[in-house]
Write a protein that holds these residues in place. Structure first.
Motif, short mmCIF file in Angstrom:
data_model
loop_
_atom_site.label_atom_id
_atom_site.label_comp_id
_atom_site.label_asym_id
_atom_site.label_seq_id
_atom_site.Cartn_x
_atom_site.Cartn_y
_atom_site.Cartn_z
N TYR A 49 -1.66 -3.70 -1.22
CA TYR A 49 -1.86 -3.34 0.29
C TYR A 49 -2.18 -1.83 0.23
N CYS A 50 -3.22 -1.46 0.92
CA CYS A 50 -3.40 -0.06 1.14
C CYS A 50 -3.95 0.08 2.61
N ARG A 51 -3.19 1.35 3.31
CA ARG A 51 -3.72 1.64 4.55
C ARG A 51 -4.96 2.30 4.77
N ASN A 52 -5.47 2.98 3.58
CA ASN A 52 -6.40 3.96 3.21
C ASN A 52 -7.80 3.23 2.77
N ASN A 53 -8.85 3.85 2.99
CA ASN A 53 -10.12 3.48 2.82
C ASN A 53 -11.01 4.24 1.87
N CYS A 54 -10.49 5.07 0.93
CA CYS A 54 -11.35 5.80 -0.02
C CYS A 54 -12.66 5.04 -0.52
N TYR A 55 -13.57 5.51 -0.51
CA TYR A 55 -14.88 5.12 -0.68
C TYR A 55 -15.13 4.09 -2.04
N TYR A 56 -14.35 4.83 -3.00
CA TYR A 56 -14.45 4.37 -4.23
C TYR A 56 -13.52 3.62 -4.78
N CYS A 57 -12.43 3.23 -3.97
CA CYS A 57 -11.31 2.45 -4.59
C CYS A 57 -11.39 0.99 -4.18
N GLY A 58 -11.22 0.04 -5.28
CA GLY A 58 -11.30 -1.35 -5.26
C GLY A 58 -10.08 -1.90 -4.35
N ILE A 59 -9.09 -1.28 -4.11
CA ILE A 59 -8.04 -1.73 -3.11
C ILE A 59 -8.04 -1.16 -1.76
N ARG A 60 -8.78 -0.57 -1.46
CA ARG A 60 -9.07 -0.02 -0.19
C ARG A 60 -9.05 -1.06 1.03
N LYS A 61 -8.52 -0.64 2.14
CA LYS A 61 -8.15 -1.45 3.27
C LYS A 61 -9.41 -2.19 3.56
FE1 FES Z 1 -5.84 3.39 -1.35
FE2 FES Z 1 -7.34 5.37 -1.38
S1 FES Z 1 -5.43 5.48 -1.70
S2 FES Z 1 -7.97 3.26 -1.01
#
Ligand code: FES
Ligand code: 5AD
Length: 372
Positions: free
Chosen positions: A58-70
């Motif tokens: 689970y992740c509250r973030n939405n980094c543009y590169y990351c597969g587990i982004r919200k």
């Molecule tokens: Fe989880 Fe960036 S830290 S999407």
């Protein structure tokens, strides 16, 4: 007797030389040999083992590169409970691990703000302190993102001693293109300095070949780390994840470095980091093993001295897919550990199973002492 190395933790190198080395102006073999020489002077042929437990996707973030982004709604989410994490540690301990790295997305359930009436900080502190009590000869490393200073302090008090938080990009312009507006480089840096001040061994780091990244950006990263003086530096190639904004954008794909270029640049940067930060703990990362079947061995030969086999339960591994085709998702912990041991030996090094703290002075170096 090895030449005496100054106790200063970072060596000078002018910017033009760094750029020339990163762009492959000189022969890579000479660069890698120099990095290997320095690494052997400080750490001998030791490669440290860290057992990675991916506690939540689970992740509250939405980094543009990351597969587990919200924003990735295709992903099945999971989090491990205390008993499952402890079972991973138990298995890992028997396999010789003396460092457990609890890594996860910024999961509010284990977060530092009230969530659903529960106290995530207290939950995580309880897990850390239980591991610390059961395995007093082990180090607990956390890699769970940005939190308040108070939370970092509580986790430290519970027994965590190391923290990995890649800074991702020290240049404000690049940081901005990799992350949505609600994330800030200022807060990331605040976190890293708070962690240092509290007394953690701190790991920074970045992805090599991230969309829009230039060699000048990497130089900014190096300058930032020369100020921060991290104990660990995690780098690996940027890899596309098809369910992210970057992964979907054909423009990003077309503009980016080719696979071989990313591999080469990652290896060169590892070598430059070993020369600039002789004492640093540098992992040969899973991303390096994903971009090339031989990538982790090449990373070790270019100056890396840490490997991080996966100790997560096999049935959740595929769900912790930061990028496409991530390796080690089908294997059991013992298989991962054995596979990596063979790779380390084939590269000309040996796995050590002690706690493997960072060395801070030349006299702590083990190159001439033979045993661990
Ligand atoms: Fe989880 Fe960036 S830290 S999407
Ligand atoms: N490619 C390579 N590395 C990635 N990370 C996240 N997404 C990707 C990707 N697509 C890295 C980030 C993060 C670490 C846990 O994984 O640098 O800090």
């Amino acid at each position: 007797m090895a030449t005496v190395i100054s106790d200063s933790k970072s060596r000078p190198m002018d910017d033009n030389t760094i750029i020339a080395l990163l762009s492959g102006k000189g022969p890579d073999e000479a660069l890698f040999e120099e990095a290997d020489r320095i690494r052997r002077e400080i750490y001998g042929d030791a490669v440290y083992l860290r057992g990675l437990i991916e506690i939540s996707n689970y992740c509250r973030n939405n980094c543009y590169y990351c597969g587990i982004r919200k924003g990735n709604t295709k992903l099945d989410r999971y989090r491990l409970d205390k008993d499952t994490i402890l079972a991973c540690c138990r298995d890992g301990y028997h396999l010789g691990f003396r460092t457990f790295v609890l890594q996860g997305g910024e999961d509010p359930y284990y977060g530092d703000e009230p969530y659903g009436g529960a106290d995530g900080d207290a939950l995580l502190c309880d897990i850390v302190s239980e591991i610390h009590t059961r395995y007093p000869d082990c180090a607990v490393t956390l890699s769970v993102g940005e939190r308040s200073r108070e939370s970092y302090q509580r986790l430290f008090n519970a027994g965590a001693r190391r923290y990995l938080l890649r800074h991702e990009a020290a240049s404000p312009d690049l940081y901005r293109t990799l992350h949505p507006a609600e994330m800030s480089l200022e807060n990331r840096m605040r976190c890293l300095y708070d962690l240092k001040e509290i007394g953690y061994q701190v790991g920074a780091g970045l992805m090599v070949g991230a969309p829009g990244q230039t060699l000048e950006h990497l130089l900014d990263d190096i300058h930032f780390m020369q100020k921060l003086q991290p104990d660990m530096i995690g780098i690996g190639p940027y890899l596309r994840h098809s369910d992210t904004p970057f992964g979907k954008s054909t423009a990003q794909c077309a503009q980016g470095l080719r696979k071989e270029q990313k591999l080469e640049l990652t290896l060169r940067l590892l070598a430059v980091l070993r020369i600039l930060f002789p004492f640093a703990l540098l992992p040969s990362t899973t991303a390096l093993g994903t971009i090339d079947p031989n990538g982790r061995e090449l990373g070790l030969k270019a100056g890396a001295n840490v490997v991080m086999p996966n100790l997560s339960p096999a049935d959740v591994r595929e769900q912790y897919e930061l990028y496409d085709n991530k390796i080690c998702t089908g294997e059991e912990s013992a298989q991962c550990r054995n596979c990596l041991e063979l790779r380390v030996i084939s590269a000309g090094y040996r796995i050590v199973t002690d706690i493997g703290d960072v060395k801070r002075t030349a006299s702590e170096g083990n190159a001439n002492h033979g045993t661990e």
